[in-house]
Design a protein around this motif. Structure first.
Motif, PDB file in Angstrom:
ATOM      1  N   PHE A 171       1.198  -0.828  -0.279  1.00 26.74           N
ATOM      2  CA  PHE A 171      -0.282   0.437   0.039  1.00 26.74           C
ATOM      3  C   PHE A 171       1.001   0.948   0.002  1.00 26.74           C
ATOM      4  CE2 PHE A 171      -2.886  -3.377   1.498  1.00 26.74           C
ATOM      5  CZ  PHE A 171      -4.187  -2.933   0.605  1.00 26.74           C
ATOM      6  N   GLY A 172       2.029   1.332  -0.628  1.00 21.96           N
ATOM      7  CA  GLY A 172       3.049   2.196  -0.442  1.00 21.96           C
ATOM      8  C   GLY A 172       4.164   2.715   0.597  1.00 21.96           C
ATOM      9  N   ALA A 173       3.904   1.898   1.315  1.00 20.88           N
ATOM     10  CA  ALA A 173       4.943   2.008   2.801  1.00 20.88           C
ATOM     11  C   ALA A 173       5.902   1.998   2.215  1.00 20.88           C
ATOM     12  CB  ALA A 173       4.812   1.162   4.245  1.00 20.88           C
ATOM     13  N   LYS A 174       7.144   2.383   2.817  1.00 19.19           N
ATOM     14  CA  LYS A 174       8.243   2.480   2.179  1.00 19.19           C
ATOM     15  C   LYS A 174       9.450   2.138   3.607  1.00 19.19           C
ATOM     16  CE  LYS A 174       7.452   4.344  -1.785  1.00 19.19           C
ATOM     17  NZ  LYS A 174       7.767   3.852  -3.330  1.00 19.19           N
ATOM     18  N   GLY A 175       9.158   2.381   5.136  1.00 21.60           N
ATOM     19  CA  GLY A 175       9.908   1.968   5.969  1.00 21.60           C
ATOM     20  C   GLY A 175      11.338   2.343   5.375  1.00 21.60           C
ATOM     21  N   ASP A 176      11.969   3.848   5.366  1.00 22.07           N
ATOM     22  CA  ASP A 176      12.830   3.972   4.685  1.00 22.07           C
ATOM     23  C   ASP A 176      13.520   4.988   5.495  1.00 22.07           C
ATOM     24  OD1 ASP A 176      11.903   5.892   4.234  1.00 22.07           O
ATOM     25  OD2 ASP A 176      12.119   6.033   2.008  1.00 22.07           O
ATOM     26  N   GLY A 177      12.869   5.303   7.287  1.00 19.14           N
ATOM     27  CA  GLY A 177      13.020   6.228   7.481  1.00 19.14           C
ATOM     28  C   GLY A 177      13.103   7.700   7.429  1.00 19.14           C
ATOM     29  N   VAL A 178      13.099   8.384   6.102  1.00 21.77           N
ATOM     30  CA  VAL A 178      11.933   9.147   5.514  1.00 21.77           C
ATOM     31  C   VAL A 178      10.746   9.618   5.108  1.00 21.77           C
ATOM     32  CG1 VAL A 178      13.296  11.607   3.519  1.00 21.77           C
ATOM     33  CG2 VAL A 178      14.859   9.766   5.039  1.00 21.77           C
ATOM     34  N   THR A 179      10.147   8.613   4.110  1.00 20.85           N
ATOM     35  CA  THR A 179       9.065   9.148   3.488  1.00 20.85           C
ATOM     36  C   THR A 179       8.140   8.631   4.978  1.00 20.85           C
ATOM     37  OG1 THR A 179      10.003   8.352   1.537  1.00 20.85           O
ATOM     38  CG2 THR A 179       7.677   8.015   2.171  1.00 20.85           C
ATOM     39  N   ASP A 180       7.275   9.959   4.953  1.00 20.88           N
ATOM     40  CA  ASP A 180       5.792   9.647   5.878  1.00 20.88           C
ATOM     41  C   ASP A 180       4.778   8.674   5.533  1.00 20.88           C
ATOM     42  OD1 ASP A 180       3.444   9.725   7.256  1.00 20.88           O
ATOM     43  OD2 ASP A 180       3.760  11.966   7.307  1.00 20.88           O
ATOM     44  N   ASP A 181       5.432   6.993   6.198  1.00 18.58           N
ATOM     45  CA  ASP A 181       4.148   6.089   5.892  1.00 18.58           C
ATOM     46  C   ASP A 181       3.306   5.907   6.671  1.00 18.58           C
ATOM     47  OD1 ASP A 181       5.995   4.994   4.453  1.00 18.58           O
ATOM     48  OD2 ASP A 181       7.382   4.180   6.071  1.00 18.58           O
ATOM     49  N   THR A 182       2.190   7.275   7.153  1.00 19.74           N
ATOM     50  CA  THR A 182       0.663   6.774   7.534  1.00 19.74           C
ATOM     51  C   THR A 182       0.355   6.524   7.673  1.00 19.74           C
ATOM     52  OG1 THR A 182       1.770   8.655   9.320  1.00 19.74           O
ATOM     53  CG2 THR A 182      -0.835   8.716   9.338  1.00 19.74           C
ATOM     54  N   HIS A 183      -0.382   7.420   5.955  1.00 19.62           N
ATOM     55  CA  HIS A 183      -0.901   6.769   4.961  1.00 19.62           C
ATOM     56  C   HIS A 183      -1.927   5.792   4.148  1.00 19.62           C
ATOM     57  CE1 HIS A 183      -4.559   7.837   1.609  1.00 19.62           C
ATOM     58  NE2 HIS A 183      -3.592   6.813   0.538  1.00 19.62           N
ATOM     59  N   ALA A 184      -0.265   5.020   3.874  1.00 18.83           N
ATOM     60  CA  ALA A 184      -0.067   3.833   3.563  1.00 18.83           C
ATOM     61  C   ALA A 184      -0.395   2.313   4.816  1.00 18.83           C
ATOM     62  CB  ALA A 184       1.334   3.621   3.047  1.00 18.83           C
ATOM     63  N   PHE A 185       0.157   2.658   5.703  1.00 23.43           N
ATOM     64  CA  PHE A 185      -0.849   2.021   6.658  1.00 23.43           C
ATOM     65  C   PHE A 185      -2.417   1.607   7.250  1.00 23.43           C
ATOM     66  CE2 PHE A 185       3.982   1.801   8.603  1.00 23.43           C
ATOM     67  CZ  PHE A 185       3.846   0.841   9.371  1.00 23.43           C
ATOM     68  N   ASN A 186      -2.351   3.473   7.561  1.00 22.66           N
ATOM     69  CA  ASN A 186      -4.149   3.567   7.571  1.00 22.66           C
ATOM     70  C   ASN A 186      -4.461   2.460   6.093  1.00 22.66           C
ATOM     71  OD1 ASN A 186      -4.476   4.416   9.800  1.00 22.66           O
ATOM     72  ND2 ASN A 186      -3.708   6.486   9.446  1.00 22.66           N
ATOM     73  N   ALA A 187      -4.197   3.447   5.043  1.00 22.78           N
ATOM     74  CA  ALA A 187      -4.491   3.068   3.609  1.00 22.78           C
ATOM     75  C   ALA A 187      -4.851   0.978   3.801  1.00 22.78           C
ATOM     76  CB  ALA A 187      -3.987   2.904   2.603  1.00 22.78           C
TER      77      ALA A 187
END
Length: 686
Positions: free
Chosen positions: A112-128
């Motif tokens: 769903f688009g999460a990166k887990g790279d310490g830079v990208t904001d992954d909030t939306h991917a988690f909630n999606a």
């Protein structure tokens, strides 16, 4: 190991801003996270050793092996570089009663688009990942069993830099999942991180919201209304994470978990990091358990877990830096509780905190109730000025109760103190064997006697204790050291799990073929059995989003001759047997159903060798049970003959042993007590 530890706690390195209000760190903070992973790796190594020892004698501990087995299941052959088996296994699970045949149960946040790279904001991917598929949430759906989900979070990226001129020099920067707003955990969700290398949920410096993970959001402009009714907010599990809120300024609100839940919920294997700054508002754990006079005036200080109300649940293997096997380090307050019915803390470790337990006490009626009952068992408290602080002196009367059993204190000035400065129980370096404050009743006499002092210390059977004399506990098996080829799916052998097909023969075939040599994976779904299903000693069984095994049909309809739906072990059998993440149930009417008959005895000398974790018995009240309000209205109209869910939920046989952790038994008459939208009914827990 000593050299490595010295290195891992080495000097602070520089920081830089990454544009999201988050400072990229290679500091003691991050290194401490690495130390956690180091400890985890060491623990898995020890587990590998223990499993090797067990597997070497396994043939003598079980009745036999499945017909397709050539050797017993060993210690696991997953290599360090292999992904956690849950990420790689073929996911064929379904929701049997969801109208969408393509409904997705298993979700990987990376898809769903999460990166887990310490830079990208992954909030939306988690909630999606959590919300997709028309799931139950938003305030318009109180509960549903039709939309289960397992949301998997792989490990974040890992970057290593070596210094050629230094024999042991190593800098490790862990790239993690940046979170800037709450991850909202919808009803009937398991949020599971990689058990081999738990990922970090890192709250950014500009984080806004009640908590990194929120199980019951407030509705904006809703006058204090929330998505779910707290006492019926069932079916959540969060496992295998580091939750780090240290980037939130210490003077601002920030919490790891808003855990406002009820039965069939669990937290396990979670490490919390909070600020240790001198001006911090961080607390180890803020517990407002089962409070019903909720308002919007509460100030949510930075804390590990915030619980306002709810009704039950399980926590284990949690570490709070800055409830079995829960450790609090360097917190202002480890546990803050202002309301409860009853709460038991077992295996608590409190290190270098200012206050261990801060309890709001004094209420003596149902309208003014504060902390009702607290039991603290097998605690170890070190370098903490006050172990337990109560807001009101008892003055020989108190509606609630406090019990301390087997608490070891080291450099603790006051064991129990009151807000007016009174020392109720002096501290020191000592062991509190059994001490109580509250009302004691004896026999059938309705009159009570107030006690504030030492009480009789009950003798605990040795079978309930570990080698240190504490109550025994065993963590939820997650099989992190096992490769995906050591699992077998019931769906690959013909089981449907569609809530209609008779899966008795298919399930029994898998157990008969592979018990003792494979981990049996029961994909998400509802599996109907029309005669007794036997799970042999030697089996290890794993469900997905609480896979359901339900008894149905004439075999279970004679109350004068009750029959087992699931027989765990043949009578008088002995061996290792583990069941996780399963629901046992019925499709009514089934007045002659013994839902689970437990026969197996754990191997001699192997405590917890036969047990269940996050496994429940749920009867009636949900989709597919034929025991909903349409068939069995609350008015009783139509009689009760068609509304019997079972003869008995669980039958523990005399020679059996069972370790049952995070297990709830439900009889659900009404919708919100278990499942769907409709008139409020009554749920009961046995």
């Amino acid at each position: 190991v000593k050299s490595s530890l010295n290195l891992l706690t080495g000097p602070v390195m520089r920081t830089k801003d990454n544009g999201h209000g988050l400072r990229e760190l290679n500091t003691v903070a991050i290194v401490t996270s690495n130390l956690f992973f180091f400890r985890l790796k060491m623990r898995l190594t020890l587990q590998h050793f223990l499993l090797t020892a067990v597997s070497s004698i396994l043939p003598s501990l079980v009745v036999g092996l499945g017909s397709s087995c050539s050797a017993p299941l060993g210690p696991g052959n997953s290599s360090p570089g292999d992904p956690f088996w849950m990420q790689s296994i073929k996911h064929q699970g379904i929701s049997a009663y969801n109208s969408n045949p393509g409904y997705q149960v298993f979700r990987n946040v990376k898809d769903f688009g999460a990166k887990g790279d310490g830079v990208t904001d992954d909030t939306h991917a988690f909630n999606a990942a959590i919300s997709s598929g028309g799931r139950c949430g938003g305030g318009s759906c109180q509960s549903s069993t039709r939309t289960p989900a397992v949301v998997f979070v792989p490990k974040g990226y890992l970057h290593l830099t070596f210094f050629a001129q230094c024999k042991l020099g190593l800098i490790t920067v862990i790239r993690n999942y940046v979170i800037s707003a709450p991850i909202i955990l919808f009803y009937y969700t398991e949020l599971i991180g990689d058990a081999k290398y738990p990922p970090t949920l890192l709250a950014s410096g500009n984080f806004q919201g009640i908590a990194v993970i929120d199980t019951d959001p407030y509705i904006p402009g809703g006058n204090g209304q929330q998505w779910y009714t707290n006492q019926n907010n069932f079916f959540r599990s969060v496992r295998n994470f580091v939750i780090d809120v240290r980037q939130i300024p210490p003077e601002r609100s920030g919490t790891g978990l808003h855990w406002q839940v009820a039965q069939a919920t669990s937290l396990m294997n979670i490490l919390f990091f909070m600020s240790t700054a001198s001006n911090t508002a961080h607390q180890g754990n803020a517990l407002e358990l089962e409070r019903h006079d909720l308002s919007l005036t509460y100030v949510y200080a930075c804390s590990g877990i915030w619980m306002e109300n709810g009704s039950g649940g399980f926590m284990g293997d949690l570490v709070f830096n800055g409830v079995r096997n829960v450790t609090f380090n360097d917190a202002q307050t480890a546990v803050y509780s202002i309301w409860n019915w009853g709460w038991t803390f077992q295996g608590i470790n409190i290190n270098n905190c200012k206050v261990g337990f801060d309890l709001l006490t004094g209420g003596i009626t149902s309208m003014t109730q504060t902390v009702g009952a607290i039991a603290v068992i097998d605690a170890v408290v070190r370098n903490t000025p006050t172990f337990i602080h109560t807001s009101t002196s008892s003055y020989n009367q108190l509606a609630g109760s406090l019990v301390i059993n087997n608490a070891q204190l080291y450099n603790v000035q006051t064991a129990v103190a009151a807000a007016d400065g009174a020392t109720v129980l002096p501290g020191g370096t000592k062991t509190i064997s059994s001490w109580a404050q509250g009302n004691i009743f004896k026999g059938s006499n309705s009159d009570s006697t107030f006690v504030q002092g030492d009480i009789y210390n009950p003798s605990k059977p040795s079978s309930l204790l570990d080698g240190s004399g504490k109550i025994f506990g065993k963590a939820h098996p997650q099989y992190a050291s096992y490769a995906v080829n050591e699992f077998v799916s019931v769906k690959d052998y013909g089981a449907k799990g569609d809530g209609r097909t008779d899966d008795t023969a298919a399930l029994q075939t898998v157990f008969d073929k592979f018990y003792g040599c494979k981990i049996i994976f029961i994909d998400a779904g509802t599996y109907i059995v029309t005669s007794t299903l036997t799970i042999p000693a030697g089996s290890r069984v794993v469900g997905e989003a609480w896979s359901v095994i339900a008894g149905s049909g004439a075999h279970f309809q004679d109350a004068t001759n009750p029959q087992a739906v699931v027989r765990v072990g043949e009578p008088s059998s002995q061996g290792v047997l583990e069941i996780t993440d399963i629901i046992f149930s019925t499709v009514g009417p089934t007045p002659g159903a013994i839902v689970v008959e437990w026969n197996v005895e754990q191997p001699a000398g192997l405590q917890g060798g036969a047990g269940t974790w996050d496994t429940h018995i749920r009867l009636g009240g949900v989709a597919g049970t034929n025991l909903e309000t349409e068939q069995c209205p609350n008015s009783g109209l139509g009689g009760s003959d068609n509304c019997y869910a079972a003869f008995l939920a669980l039958h523990l046989k005399p020679t059996a042993t069972a370790y049952l952790e995070a297990r709830d038994f439900f009889c659900c008459r009404g919708p919100h007590s278990c499942s769907y939208t409709g008139p409020m009914g009554v749920g009961r827990r046995s």
